[in-house]
Design a protein around this motif. Structure first.
Motif, PDB file in Angstrom:
ATOM      1  N   LYS A  36       1.214  11.336  -4.409  1.00 14.17           N
ATOM      2  CA  LYS A  36       1.758  10.086  -3.888  1.00 14.17           C
ATOM      3  C   LYS A  36       1.815  10.111  -2.358  1.00 14.17           C
ATOM      4  O   LYS A  36       1.445  11.096  -1.728  1.00 14.17           O
ATOM      5  CB  LYS A  36       3.163   9.852  -4.448  1.00 14.17           C
ATOM      6  CG  LYS A  36       3.216   9.753  -5.963  1.00 14.17           C
ATOM      7  CD  LYS A  36       4.634   9.555  -6.444  1.00 14.17           C
ATOM      8  CE  LYS A  36       4.690   9.434  -7.963  1.00 14.17           C
ATOM      9  NZ  LYS A  36       6.082   9.257  -8.455  1.00 14.17           N
TER      10      LYS A  36
ATOM     11  N   GLU B  55       2.586   7.241   1.338  1.00 16.36           N
ATOM     12  CA  GLU B  55       2.131   6.049   2.036  1.00 16.36           C
ATOM     13  C   GLU B  55       0.683   6.223   2.478  1.00 16.36           C
ATOM     14  O   GLU B  55       0.237   7.342   2.750  1.00 16.36           O
ATOM     15  CB  GLU B  55       3.015   5.780   3.260  1.00 16.36           C
ATOM     16  CG  GLU B  55       4.449   5.419   2.919  1.00 16.36           C
ATOM     17  CD  GLU B  55       5.271   5.141   4.163  1.00 16.36           C
ATOM     18  OE1 GLU B  55       4.700   5.151   5.280  1.00 16.36           O
ATOM     19  OE2 GLU B  55       6.484   4.902   4.031  1.00 16.36           O
ATOM     20  N   GLU B  56      -0.036   5.115   2.548  1.00 15.52           N
ATOM     21  CA  GLU B  56      -1.442   5.204   2.937  1.00 15.52           C
ATOM     22  C   GLU B  56      -1.874   3.958   3.695  1.00 15.52           C
ATOM     23  O   GLU B  56      -1.230   2.904   3.620  1.00 15.52           O
ATOM     24  CB  GLU B  56      -2.320   5.404   1.703  1.00 15.52           C
ATOM     25  CG  GLU B  56      -2.166   4.339   0.644  1.00 15.52           C
ATOM     26  CD  GLU B  56      -2.942   4.671  -0.618  1.00 15.52           C
ATOM     27  OE1 GLU B  56      -3.612   3.749  -1.129  1.00 15.52           O
ATOM     28  OE2 GLU B  56      -2.874   5.818  -1.089  1.00 15.52           O
TER      29      GLU B  56
ATOM     30  N   ASP C 234      -9.745   7.506  -0.878  1.00 18.86           N
ATOM     31  CA  ASP C 234      -8.393   7.346  -1.435  1.00 18.86           C
ATOM     32  C   ASP C 234      -7.463   8.469  -0.990  1.00 18.86           C
ATOM     33  O   ASP C 234      -6.257   8.264  -0.835  1.00 18.86           O
ATOM     34  CB  ASP C 234      -8.448   7.281  -2.967  1.00 18.86           C
ATOM     35  CG  ASP C 234      -9.047   8.532  -3.583  1.00 18.86           C
ATOM     36  OD1 ASP C 234     -10.088   9.010  -3.082  1.00 18.86           O
ATOM     37  OD2 ASP C 234      -8.480   9.033  -4.577  1.00 18.86           O
TER      38      ASP C 234
ATOM     39  N   LYS D 153      -4.525   8.509   3.118  1.00 22.28           N
ATOM     40  CA  LYS D 153      -3.109   8.778   2.953  1.00 22.28           C
ATOM     41  C   LYS D 153      -2.469   9.213   4.276  1.00 22.28           C
ATOM     42  O   LYS D 153      -3.091   9.912   5.072  1.00 22.28           O
ATOM     43  CB  LYS D 153      -2.873   9.857   1.891  1.00 22.28           C
ATOM     44  CG  LYS D 153      -3.057   9.358   0.460  1.00 22.28           C
ATOM     45  CD  LYS D 153      -2.664  10.422  -0.536  1.00 22.28           C
ATOM     46  CE  LYS D 153      -2.764   9.905  -1.960  1.00 22.28           C
ATOM     47  NZ  LYS D 153      -1.828   8.797  -2.227  1.00 22.28           N
TER      48      LYS D 153
ATOM     49  N   TYR E  94       1.393  13.226   1.769  1.00 23.28           N
ATOM     50  CA  TYR E  94       0.860  13.889   0.578  1.00 23.28           C
ATOM     51  C   TYR E  94       2.057  14.485  -0.165  1.00 23.28           C
ATOM     52  O   TYR E  94       2.567  15.550   0.186  1.00 23.28           O
ATOM     53  CB  TYR E  94      -0.153  14.957   0.966  1.00 23.28           C
ATOM     54  CG  TYR E  94      -1.380  14.384   1.646  1.00 23.28           C
ATOM     55  CD1 TYR E  94      -2.524  14.072   0.911  1.00 23.28           C
ATOM     56  CD2 TYR E  94      -1.388  14.126   3.017  1.00 23.28           C
ATOM     57  CE1 TYR E  94      -3.643  13.523   1.526  1.00 23.28           C
ATOM     58  CE2 TYR E  94      -2.502  13.572   3.642  1.00 23.28           C
ATOM     59  CZ  TYR E  94      -3.621  13.271   2.891  1.00 23.28           C
ATOM     60  OH  TYR E  94      -4.724  12.726   3.508  1.00 23.28           O
TER      61      TYR E  94
END
Length: 223
Positions: free
Chosen positions: A149, A151-152, A168, A172, A175
């Motif tokens: 997961k 924020e990206e 993908d 990010k 991590y």
């Protein structure tokens, strides 16, 4: 620890419903009792974590919220939490434990990597992300965490190809892995073991990131 965490849930639930200075001060003795218990609990986890990893420090976070730049002006957190930092510079990553009524979880990873570390990670992934994909695809990882997961960016970072097959991962900004627990799981006799098992399952991910962040793009140690 079952009774202690049960009373902790009860206190945190009441605090959530009465998140104001007057109630907090009136119940200050209860807070101090629960804070003492939870610090002992976090200390137990630290001692167990020391058996499987090299921990530089444990930080128990304050109950008081910093509301200076927040729209939410409630003064207190509705949870107790602690972080466990691995020994730098060779060991990277940190463990996190969050105790909250109906929202207890463990987490770990890289919350706010500095720009140099983030660029190093992205460059590594742009060259070859297969090792990281193998780690997060193994059952030993998926049995504890559903996905990687964080924020990206909505698109590719500057100087990276937006059509890259691993974009993908490259886009990010964080991590992170997390695992949720129900109240029943928290109050069970096996909760400590499940915390340590979860932290252990993070190790291959941490080890990969540590190798990346302690070497240059040629794999040569920078220390």
């Amino acid at each position: 620890m079952k009774a202690s965490l049960e009373s902790t849930f009860d206190y945190l639930s009441q605090l959530k419903d009465n998140n104001n200075r007057e109630w907090f001060l009136t119940n200050k003795s209860v807070f101090e009792k629960e804070q003492k218990k939870i610090k002992l609990f976090f200390g137990e986890i630290k001692n167990q974590l020391d058996q499987i990893d090299a921990i530089e420090k444990m930080q128990v976070f304050r109950i008081y919220r910093d509301v200076r730049f927040s729209k939410d002006k409630t003064p207190y957190k509705n949870h107790f939490s602690a972080g466990f930092v691995r020994q730098k510079p060779h060991l990277r990553g940190g463990y996190y434990l969050h105790i909250e009524d109906t929202n207890t979880f463990v987490g770990g990873g890289f919350w706010e990597p500095n720009k140099e570390d983030l660029l190093r990670i992205r460059k590594e992934l742009s060259i070859d992300a297969s090792e990281l994909r193998e780690i997060i695809g193994q059952s030993s990882f998926k049995n504890y965490f559903d996905e990687l997961k964080g924020e990206e960016l909505k698109t590719a970072p500057r100087d990276f190809d937006k059509s890259h097959p691993d974009i993908d991962l490259i886009r990010k900004k964080q991590y992170i892995v997390t695992r949720q627990f129900t109240n029943e799981e928290v109050l069970s006799p096996n909760f400590n073991k499940e915390i340590i098992a979860s932290f252990s399952a993070m190790r291959p991910f941490f080890n990969y990131m540590s190798d990346v962040l302690s070497t240059d793009l040629n794999g040569v140690s920078i220390y």
